[in-house]
Design a protein around this motif. Sequence first.
Motif, PDB file in Angstrom:
ATOM      1  N   HIS A  89       0.811  -0.971  -0.105  1.00 13.51           N
ATOM      2  CA  HIS A  89       0.063   0.011   0.069  1.00 13.51           C
ATOM      3  C   HIS A  89       0.905   1.450   0.164  1.00 13.51           C
ATOM      4  O   HIS A  89       0.572   2.308  -0.767  1.00 13.51           O
ATOM      5  CB  HIS A  89      -1.067  -0.182   1.100  1.00 13.51           C
ATOM      6  N   HIS A  90       1.867   1.241   0.544  1.00 15.90           N
ATOM      7  CA  HIS A  90       2.595   2.518   0.678  1.00 15.90           C
ATOM      8  C   HIS A  90       3.528   2.700  -0.517  1.00 15.90           C
ATOM      9  O   HIS A  90       3.803   3.667  -1.227  1.00 15.90           O
ATOM     10  CB  HIS A  90       3.779   2.023   2.023  1.00 15.90           C
ATOM     11  N   LEU A  91       3.745   1.670  -1.374  1.00 13.18           N
ATOM     12  CA  LEU A  91       4.169   1.747  -2.613  1.00 13.18           C
ATOM     13  C   LEU A  91       3.176   2.198  -3.512  1.00 13.18           C
ATOM     14  O   LEU A  91       3.594   3.423  -4.672  1.00 13.18           O
ATOM     15  CB  LEU A  91       4.706   0.451  -3.301  1.00 13.18           C
ATOM     16  N   ASP A  92       1.893   1.969  -3.565  1.00 14.67           N
ATOM     17  CA  ASP A  92       0.839   2.453  -4.219  1.00 14.67           C
ATOM     18  C   ASP A  92       0.298   3.763  -3.965  1.00 14.67           C
ATOM     19  O   ASP A  92       0.096   4.755  -4.803  1.00 14.67           O
ATOM     20  CB  ASP A  92      -0.212   1.661  -4.210  1.00 14.67           C
ATOM     21  N   THR A  93       0.320   4.156  -2.661  1.00 14.63           N
ATOM     22  CA  THR A  93      -0.305   5.450  -2.127  1.00 14.63           C
ATOM     23  C   THR A  93       0.501   5.930  -1.051  1.00 14.63           C
ATOM     24  O   THR A  93      -0.035   6.058   0.098  1.00 14.63           O
ATOM     25  CB  THR A  93      -1.670   5.306  -1.950  1.00 14.63           C
ATOM     26  N   PRO A  94       1.794   6.152  -1.168  1.00 16.07           N
ATOM     27  CA  PRO A  94       2.697   6.707  -0.143  1.00 16.07           C
ATOM     28  C   PRO A  94       1.982   8.117   0.736  1.00 16.07           C
ATOM     29  O   PRO A  94       2.477   8.409   1.683  1.00 16.07           O
ATOM     30  CB  PRO A  94       4.095   7.117  -0.872  1.00 16.07           C
ATOM     31  N   TYR A 151       1.735   6.761   4.719  1.00 19.42           N
ATOM     32  CA  TYR A 151       2.412   5.325   4.520  1.00 19.42           C
ATOM     33  C   TYR A 151       3.634   5.562   4.167  1.00 19.42           C
ATOM     34  O   TYR A 151       4.453   4.682   4.505  1.00 19.42           O
ATOM     35  CB  TYR A 151       1.784   4.480   3.469  1.00 19.42           C
ATOM     36  N   GLY A 152       4.250   6.316   3.473  1.00 21.51           N
ATOM     37  CA  GLY A 152       5.429   6.857   3.221  1.00 21.51           C
ATOM     38  C   GLY A 152       6.434   6.975   4.559  1.00 21.51           C
ATOM     39  O   GLY A 152       7.374   6.392   4.638  1.00 21.51           O
ATOM     40  N   GLU A 153       5.898   7.737   5.279  1.00 20.62           N
ATOM     41  CA  GLU A 153       6.608   8.135   6.720  1.00 20.62           C
ATOM     42  C   GLU A 153       6.582   6.850   7.589  1.00 20.62           C
ATOM     43  O   GLU A 153       7.402   6.696   7.976  1.00 20.62           O
ATOM     44  CB  GLU A 153       5.705   9.192   7.237  1.00 20.62           C
ATOM     45  N   LEU A 154       5.361   5.997   7.481  1.00 12.10           N
ATOM     46  CA  LEU A 154       5.273   4.998   8.152  1.00 12.10           C
ATOM     47  C   LEU A 154       6.342   3.893   7.861  1.00 12.10           C
ATOM     48  O   LEU A 154       6.940   3.261   8.700  1.00 12.10           O
ATOM     49  CB  LEU A 154       3.843   4.283   8.378  1.00 12.10           C
ATOM     50  N   ALA A 155       6.567   3.738   6.319  1.00 11.99           N
ATOM     51  CA  ALA A 155       7.447   2.586   5.870  1.00 11.99           C
ATOM     52  C   ALA A 155       8.949   3.160   6.361  1.00 11.99           C
ATOM     53  O   ALA A 155       9.801   2.449   6.855  1.00 11.99           O
ATOM     54  CB  ALA A 155       7.418   2.630   4.554  1.00 11.99           C
ATOM     55  N   GLU A 156       9.160   4.692   6.404  1.00 11.04           N
ATOM     56  CA  GLU A 156      10.433   4.998   6.724  1.00 11.04           C
ATOM     57  C   GLU A 156      10.901   4.785   8.280  1.00 11.04           C
ATOM     58  O   GLU A 156      11.822   4.218   8.422  1.00 11.04           O
ATOM     59  CB  GLU A 156      10.474   6.399   6.282  1.00 11.04           C
ATOM     60  N   ARG A 157       9.929   5.008   8.985  1.00  6.05           N
ATOM     61  CA  ARG A 157      10.112   4.940  10.576  1.00  6.05           C
ATOM     62  C   ARG A 157      10.085   3.217  10.864  1.00  6.05           C
ATOM     63  O   ARG A 157      11.019   2.743  11.543  1.00  6.05           O
ATOM     64  CB  ARG A 157       8.924   5.327  11.358  1.00  6.05           C
ATOM     65  N   ALA A 158       9.350   2.397  10.072  1.00  8.41           N
ATOM     66  CA  ALA A 158       9.471   0.889  10.429  1.00  8.41           C
ATOM     67  C   ALA A 158      10.993   0.500   9.899  1.00  8.41           C
ATOM     68  O   ALA A 158      11.435  -0.399  10.465  1.00  8.41           O
ATOM     69  CB  ALA A 158       8.480   0.219   9.607  1.00  8.41           C
TER      70      ALA A 158
END
Length: 64
Positions: free
Chosen positions: A14-19, A33-40
């Motif tokens: 989902h982060h790839l499709d709608t960051p 989702y982009g920020e969440l992926a970066e923090r994770a």
Amino acid sequence: MPNNYNLACAIYRHHLDTPDAVAVACQGRSLNYGELAERASRLASSSLSGFLGKPCQMGFTLKN
């Protein structure tokens, strides 16, 4: 859907499709989702790098 497909995979895709879409919101604060992926990614790198020198699973408890 593959047998090894899980929530983490769904969030990553989902982060790839709608960051820029809102992933988490609470008390007036939000992460997309982009920020969440970066923090994770940062958390995983700092928590697991060098942990016993081999891959492992780790869980986190979040206070709601």
